[in-house]
Design an enzyme around this catalytic site. Structure first.
Site, short mmCIF file in Angstrom:
data_model
loop_
_atom_site.label_atom_id
_atom_site.label_comp_id
_atom_site.label_asym_id
_atom_site.label_seq_id
_atom_site.Cartn_x
_atom_site.Cartn_y
_atom_site.Cartn_z
N HIS A 83 1.15 -1.27 -0.19
CA HIS A 83 0.10 0.05 0.08
C HIS A 83 0.71 1.03 -0.10
O HIS A 83 0.15 2.69 0.33
CB HIS A 83 -1.09 -0.08 1.36
CG HIS A 83 0.02 0.45 2.50
ND1 HIS A 83 -0.28 -1.26 3.31
CD2 HIS A 83 0.11 1.31 3.27
CE1 HIS A 83 -0.23 0.05 4.28
NE2 HIS A 83 0.58 0.97 4.28
N ASP B 228 0.06 -7.90 2.17
CA ASP B 228 0.07 -6.25 1.11
C ASP B 228 2.36 -6.21 1.41
O ASP B 228 2.34 -5.55 2.79
CB ASP B 228 0.00 -6.08 2.71
CG ASP B 228 -0.02 -3.82 2.78
OD1 ASP B 228 0.16 -3.50 1.92
OD2 ASP B 228 -0.04 -3.27 3.94
N SER C 51 4.17 1.86 8.33
CA SER C 51 3.94 1.64 7.16
C SER C 51 5.48 0.65 6.48
O SER C 51 6.06 2.23 6.41
CB SER C 51 2.95 2.09 5.95
OG SER C 51 1.88 2.02 6.55
N GLY C 52 5.41 -0.38 6.21
CA GLY C 52 6.45 -1.03 5.82
C GLY C 52 7.66 -1.39 6.24
O GLY C 52 9.11 -1.34 5.60
#
Length: 259
Positions: A64, A108, A203-204
């Protein structure tokens, strides 16, 4: 980022946007040399994510975190103050898992190709991946780092933050997100006291357990910081290795593949 509605009344929020760790502490500068700072341009805005270096030509992050263009910075501690250790890359090629779902945030995971290759230094180095289906037991204390929000009221910091979080039983996330079954491709993570968490902008980034990157920060709830769901890296190890082999083939002089 788009708020994603599940079949329940709960909303999932992919942790991208502005960025930091809640209830954590400042990391010792360059103590996590695998950390990557991603700046992503979309049609409407610029947002940030984390990521981590697997080898000189590859960074792993969350699907994402894709966009129209992505810039990766390695060797950073303070993202607002350029340091001699920085290595910046304009990413021209990335691969999103073919089964990634925007609706549920399943699968994801995303690989980014660095060109030219990163130069390994004291401030820039890779982190080890777990083997296929290697699991961490509930109760295991892991570490997460990022440049995300430090509170739910958008307080920010420019330096890398880190926090200790425990792996939770799947039931904790199943109950929190009103799901009958948590996919084997994710890990449920949280702080029992509810005072520490990853949040927007993280995120990530990697969930590091026993020196390996076992998870990728994926999503949490809209109105609460815990628990959080991480992509389980070991579940995708075969896919990662396959795509890394393709990256290597693209660099061969006679290869027809290109970025």
């Amino acid at each position: 980022m788009l708020l994603l509605l599940l079949t329940s009344a709960f909303l999932l929020v992919p942790w991208a946007g502005a960025g930091e760790i809640i209830g954590g502490r400042e990391a010792k500068p360059h103590s996590r040399p695998y950390m990557a700072y991603l700046e992503i341009g979309s049609e409407s805005a610029i947002f940030q994510c984390g990521g981590f270096l697997l080898r000189p030509d590859a960074v792993l992050s969350a699907a994402h975190c894709r966009g129209l263009n992505i810039t990766v910075t390695l060797g950073a501690h303070n993202i607002n103050k350029r340091e001699p250790s920085w290595q910046k890359f304009q990413v021209g090629h990335w691969v999103i898992h073919p089964s990634y779902s925007e609706a549920t945030l399943e699968n994801d995971i995303m690989l980014l190709k660095l060109k030219p290759r990163a130069k390994l230094t004291k401030a820039v180095s890779s982190i080890q991946l777990p083997s296929h289906n290697e699991r961490v037991k509930p109760g295991t204390l892991c570490k997460v780092a990022g440049w995300g929000w430090t509170s739910t009221t958008q307080e920010k910091t420019s330096v890398l933050m880190e926090v200790d979080l425990k792996v939770q039983r799947e039931k904790v996330c199943e109950e929190s997100f009103k799901r009958k079954h948590l996919q084997p491709s994710v890990i449920c993570v949280g702080d029992e006291d509810g005072k520490k968490s990853t949040f927007r902008g993280d995120s990530g980034g990697p969930l590091v357990c026993n020196g390996k990157a076992h998870g990728i920060v994926s999503y949490g709830g809209k109105d609460r910081i815990l628990p959080n769901v991480f992509t389980r890296v070991s579940h995708f190890e075969p896919w990662i290795r396959k795509e890394l082999r393709k990256f290597a083939l693209q660099d061969l002089p006679d290869s027809s593949s290109s970025d």
